[in-house]
Motif scaffolding. Structure first.
Motif, PDB file in Angstrom:
ATOM      1  N   VAL A 158       0.854  -1.192   0.000  1.00 48.43           N
ATOM      2  CA  VAL A 158       0.000   0.000   0.000  1.00 48.43           C
ATOM      3  C   VAL A 158       0.888   1.241   0.000  1.00 48.43           C
ATOM      4  CG1 VAL A 158      -1.763   1.316   1.252  1.00 48.43           C
ATOM      5  CG2 VAL A 158      -1.852  -1.185   1.222  1.00 48.43           C
ATOM      6  N   THR A 159       0.686   2.069  -1.003  1.00 56.50           N
ATOM      7  CA  THR A 159       1.420   3.327  -1.100  1.00 56.50           C
ATOM      8  C   THR A 159       0.440   4.483  -0.936  1.00 56.50           C
ATOM      9  OG1 THR A 159       1.106   3.525  -3.494  1.00 56.50           O
ATOM     10  CG2 THR A 159       3.058   2.299  -2.736  1.00 56.50           C
ATOM     11  N   GLN A 160       0.962   5.664  -0.668  1.00 54.33           N
ATOM     12  CA  GLN A 160       0.103   6.844  -0.548  1.00 54.33           C
ATOM     13  C   GLN A 160      -0.608   7.119  -1.869  1.00 54.33           C
ATOM     14  OE1 GLN A 160      -0.367   8.523   2.486  1.00 54.33           O
ATOM     15  NE2 GLN A 160      -2.130   9.268   1.315  1.00 54.33           N
ATOM     16  N   GLU A 161       0.097   6.909  -2.973  1.00 52.12           N
ATOM     17  CA  GLU A 161      -0.508   7.128  -4.293  1.00 52.12           C
ATOM     18  C   GLU A 161      -1.709   6.199  -4.511  1.00 52.12           C
ATOM     19  OE1 GLU A 161       0.659   6.960  -9.061  1.00 52.12           O
ATOM     20  OE2 GLU A 161       2.152   6.404  -7.548  1.00 52.12           O
ATOM     21  N   LYS A 162      -1.549   4.903  -4.200  1.00 49.53           N
ATOM     22  CA  LYS A 162      -2.660   3.952  -4.343  1.00 49.53           C
ATOM     23  C   LYS A 162      -3.813   4.323  -3.415  1.00 49.53           C
ATOM     24  CE  LYS A 162       0.102  -0.097  -5.618  1.00 49.53           C
ATOM     25  NZ  LYS A 162       0.576  -1.422  -5.154  1.00 49.53           N
ATOM     26  N   LEU A 163      -3.477   4.703  -2.193  1.00 53.56           N
ATOM     27  CA  LEU A 163      -4.503   5.076  -1.221  1.00 53.56           C
ATOM     28  C   LEU A 163      -5.278   6.302  -1.707  1.00 53.56           C
ATOM     29  CD1 LEU A 163      -5.719   4.393   1.526  1.00 53.56           C
ATOM     30  CD2 LEU A 163      -3.985   5.868   2.570  1.00 53.56           C
ATOM     31  N   ASP A 164      -4.570   7.334  -2.138  1.00 52.87           N
ATOM     32  CA  ASP A 164      -5.237   8.547  -2.635  1.00 52.87           C
ATOM     33  C   ASP A 164      -6.124   8.238  -3.833  1.00 52.87           C
ATOM     34  OD1 ASP A 164      -3.969  10.037  -0.678  1.00 52.87           O
ATOM     35  OD2 ASP A 164      -2.402  10.803  -2.033  1.00 52.87           O
ATOM     36  N   ASN A 165      -5.625   7.408  -4.742  1.00 50.24           N
ATOM     37  CA  ASN A 165      -6.401   7.036  -5.928  1.00 50.24           C
ATOM     38  C   ASN A 165      -7.690   6.341  -5.538  1.00 50.24           C
ATOM     39  OD1 ASN A 165      -7.014   4.663  -8.006  1.00 50.24           O
ATOM     40  ND2 ASN A 165      -6.259   6.454  -9.137  1.00 50.24           N
ATOM     41  N   GLN A 166      -7.601   5.369  -4.638  1.00 53.96           N
ATOM     42  CA  GLN A 166      -8.788   4.601  -4.259  1.00 53.96           C
ATOM     43  C   GLN A 166      -9.747   5.413  -3.391  1.00 53.96           C
ATOM     44  OE1 GLN A 166      -9.737   1.882  -5.737  1.00 53.96           O
ATOM     45  NE2 GLN A 166      -7.841   2.030  -6.916  1.00 53.96           N
ATOM     46  N   ILE A 167      -9.243   6.357  -2.611  1.00 53.50           N
ATOM     47  CA  ILE A 167     -10.132   7.259  -1.864  1.00 53.50           C
ATOM     48  C   ILE A 167     -10.985   8.036  -2.853  1.00 53.50           C
ATOM     49  CG2 ILE A 167     -10.189   9.383  -0.475  1.00 53.50           C
ATOM     50  CD1 ILE A 167      -7.795   8.227   1.121  1.00 53.50           C
ATOM     51  N   GLY A 168     -10.370   8.504  -3.945  1.00 55.55           N
ATOM     52  CA  GLY A 168     -11.123   9.226  -4.982  1.00 55.55           C
ATOM     53  C   GLY A 168     -12.163   8.346  -5.653  1.00 55.55           C
ATOM     54  N   VAL A 169     -11.799   7.102  -5.961  1.00 58.49           N
ATOM     55  CA  VAL A 169     -12.721   6.172  -6.625  1.00 58.49           C
ATOM     56  C   VAL A 169     -13.912   5.862  -5.722  1.00 58.49           C
ATOM     57  CG1 VAL A 169     -12.984   3.820  -7.528  1.00 58.49           C
ATOM     58  CG2 VAL A 169     -10.948   5.152  -8.113  1.00 58.49           C
ATOM     59  N   VAL A 170     -13.630   5.535  -4.455  1.00 55.63           N
ATOM     60  CA  VAL A 170     -14.695   5.178  -3.515  1.00 55.63           C
ATOM     61  C   VAL A 170     -15.597   6.384  -3.250  1.00 55.63           C
ATOM     62  CG1 VAL A 170     -15.172   4.476  -1.123  1.00 55.63           C
ATOM     63  CG2 VAL A 170     -13.459   3.259  -2.481  1.00 55.63           C
ATOM     64  N   SER A 171     -15.014   7.571  -3.105  1.00 51.83           N
ATOM     65  CA  SER A 171     -15.816   8.786  -2.898  1.00 51.83           C
ATOM     66  C   SER A 171     -16.738   9.031  -4.082  1.00 51.83           C
ATOM     67  CB  SER A 171     -14.904  10.000  -2.707  1.00 51.83           C
ATOM     68  OG  SER A 171     -14.133   9.869  -1.539  1.00 51.83           O
ATOM     69  N   ASN A 172     -16.233   8.831  -5.283  1.00 48.91           N
ATOM     70  CA  ASN A 172     -17.051   9.016  -6.490  1.00 48.91           C
ATOM     71  C   ASN A 172     -18.173   7.980  -6.553  1.00 48.91           C
ATOM     72  OD1 ASN A 172     -17.615  10.400  -8.966  1.00 48.91           O
ATOM     73  ND2 ASN A 172     -16.839   8.594 -10.031  1.00 48.91           N
ATOM     74  N   GLU A 173     -17.872   6.721  -6.224  1.00 44.90           N
ATOM     75  CA  GLU A 173     -18.909   5.690  -6.215  1.00 44.90           C
ATOM     76  C   GLU A 173     -19.995   6.025  -5.190  1.00 44.90           C
ATOM     77  OE1 GLU A 173     -17.273   1.771  -5.712  1.00 44.90           O
ATOM     78  OE2 GLU A 173     -16.236   1.839  -7.635  1.00 44.90           O
ATOM     79  N   LYS A 174     -19.590   6.551  -4.031  1.00 42.06           N
ATOM     80  CA  LYS A 174     -20.561   6.930  -3.003  1.00 42.06           C
ATOM     81  C   LYS A 174     -21.442   8.062  -3.509  1.00 42.06           C
ATOM     82  CE  LYS A 174     -21.285   8.241   1.779  1.00 42.06           C
ATOM     83  NZ  LYS A 174     -22.671   7.966   1.623  1.00 42.06           N
ATOM     84  N   ARG A 175     -20.836   9.078  -4.124  1.00 42.87           N
ATOM     85  CA  ARG A 175     -21.625  10.189  -4.676  1.00 42.87           C
ATOM     86  C   ARG A 175     -22.631   9.672  -5.701  1.00 42.87           C
ATOM     87  NH1 ARG A 175     -16.942  13.003  -4.231  1.00 42.87           N
ATOM     88  NH2 ARG A 175     -16.219  12.421  -6.283  1.00 42.87           N
ATOM     89  N   GLN A 176     -22.188   8.767  -6.579  1.00 43.47           N
ATOM     90  CA  GLN A 176     -23.090   8.227  -7.601  1.00 43.47           C
ATOM     91  C   GLN A 176     -24.238   7.463  -6.961  1.00 43.47           C
ATOM     92  OE1 GLN A 176     -20.483   5.912 -10.071  1.00 43.47           O
ATOM     93  NE2 GLN A 176     -19.877   7.672 -11.304  1.00 43.47           N
ATOM     94  N   GLY A 177     -23.963   6.672  -5.924  1.00 40.75           N
ATOM     95  CA  GLY A 177     -25.014   5.913  -5.248  1.00 40.75           C
ATOM     96  C   GLY A 177     -25.970   6.820  -4.497  1.00 40.75           C
ATOM     97  N   ASP A 178     -25.431   7.838  -3.807  1.00 36.92           N
ATOM     98  CA  ASP A 178     -26.276   8.755  -3.035  1.00 36.92           C
ATOM     99  C   ASP A 178     -27.203   9.548  -3.943  1.00 36.92           C
ATOM    100  OD1 ASP A 178     -25.004   7.885  -0.779  1.00 36.92           O
ATOM    101  OD2 ASP A 178     -23.876   9.737  -0.426  1.00 36.92           O
ATOM    102  N   ASN A 179     -26.776   9.792  -5.180  1.00 40.69           N
ATOM    103  CA  ASN A 179     -27.573  10.598  -6.097  1.00 40.69           C
ATOM    104  C   ASN A 179     -28.607   9.792  -6.872  1.00 40.69           C
ATOM    105  OD1 ASN A 179     -26.356  13.020  -5.431  1.00 40.69           O
ATOM    106  ND2 ASN A 179     -24.683  12.699  -6.874  1.00 40.69           N
ATOM    107  N   GLN A 180     -28.668   8.487  -6.650  1.00 38.86           N
ATOM    108  CA  GLN A 180     -29.677   7.647  -7.289  1.00 38.86           C
ATOM    109  C   GLN A 180     -30.999   7.807  -6.530  1.00 38.86           C
ATOM    110  OE1 GLN A 180     -29.274   5.748 -10.110  1.00 38.86           O
ATOM    111  NE2 GLN A 180     -27.290   6.777 -10.204  1.00 38.86           N
ATOM    112  N   PRO A 181     -32.136   7.503  -7.196  1.00 39.26           N
ATOM    113  CA  PRO A 181     -33.396   7.532  -6.441  1.00 39.26           C
ATOM    114  C   PRO A 181     -33.299   6.623  -5.221  1.00 39.26           C
ATOM    115  CG  PRO A 181     -33.814   7.295  -8.791  1.00 39.26           C
ATOM    116  CD  PRO A 181     -32.326   7.168  -8.586  1.00 39.26           C
ATOM    117  N   TYR A 182     -33.674   7.114  -4.081  1.00 33.78           N
ATOM    118  CA  TYR A 182     -33.631   6.411  -2.790  1.00 33.78           C
ATOM    119  C   TYR A 182     -32.202   6.099  -2.360  1.00 33.78           C
ATOM    120  CZ  TYR A 182     -38.502   5.813  -4.091  1.00 33.78           C
ATOM    121  OH  TYR A 182     -39.776   6.055  -4.495  1.00 33.78           O
TER     122      TYR A 182
END
Length: 185
Positions: A158-182
């Motif tokens: 685990v590197t800081q670069e991998k961690l930062d990248n995956q934090i961005g991916v997971v945050s984006n997936e959460k935003r997409q899920g939260d913005n779906q109906p219900y």
């Protein structure tokens, strides 16, 4: 499809529904639902269960219809185990485990694709995180090595670069899920 063909298809479908609907309704009224206990009792999937010296529980179901093996690893950690007021850690952990380990660096999917794996991914839920893949029988040792290695040798990869990248991916997936109906429900 021409307008005439669509009209004819609609007329035939409507006629079929009109003719069959009363018959189906009459049949439905007389049908009794099966008790759930009977349905569950009717399912019989034989399997072996044993525990390894390291505490891992193993379930094995053998079905020799095809020369493939489904490998599924479940961790008893999910979003319900996250600190109060914090979210996304379990999902982030799921993603980090796809970025390779000390002895198998790089994208976890690539060596699995090279050995012919299909249906490979992972999911996170309230009480668990799981990883799965289907591989040719001859590649079982590789799949088990990769799973074992990321269990024991993840942190050094685990590197800081991998961690930062995956934090961005997971945050984006959460935003997409939260913005779906219900989504927030």
């Amino acid at each position: 499809m021409s307008r005439l063909s669509r009209s004819l298809l609609l007329a035939l479908t409507t006629t079929a529904l009109t003719v069959t609907a009363p018959a189906l309704a009459k049949h439905h009224e007389s049908a009794e639902p099966a008790p759930v206990s009977e349905l569950v009792a009717a399912v019989d999937i034989p399997y072996e269960e044993f525990t390894l010296d390291n505490g891992l529980k193993v379930l094995v179901h053998t079905d020799r219809k095809a020369p493939i093996v489904a490998v599924s690893i479940w961790y008893g950690v999910g979003s319900a185990h996250e600190p109060e007021g914090k979210t996304g850690y379990a999902h982030l952990f799921e993603h980090i485990m796809f970025n390779g380990s000390e002895n198998a660096p790089g994208d976890y999917f690539e060596p699995l694709r090279q050995i012919g794996a299909t249906d490979l991914n992972g999911t996170t839920w309230l009480d668990r995180t799981n990883y799965f893949q289907t591989v040719p029988t001859s590649a079982l040792d590789v799949a088990l090595f990769l799973e074992s290695d990321r269990m024991g040798y993840l942190l050094g990869a685990v590197t800081q670069e991998k961690l930062d990248n995956q934090i961005g991916v997971v945050s984006n997936e959460k935003r997409q899920g939260d913005n779906q109906p219900y989504g927030l429900v």
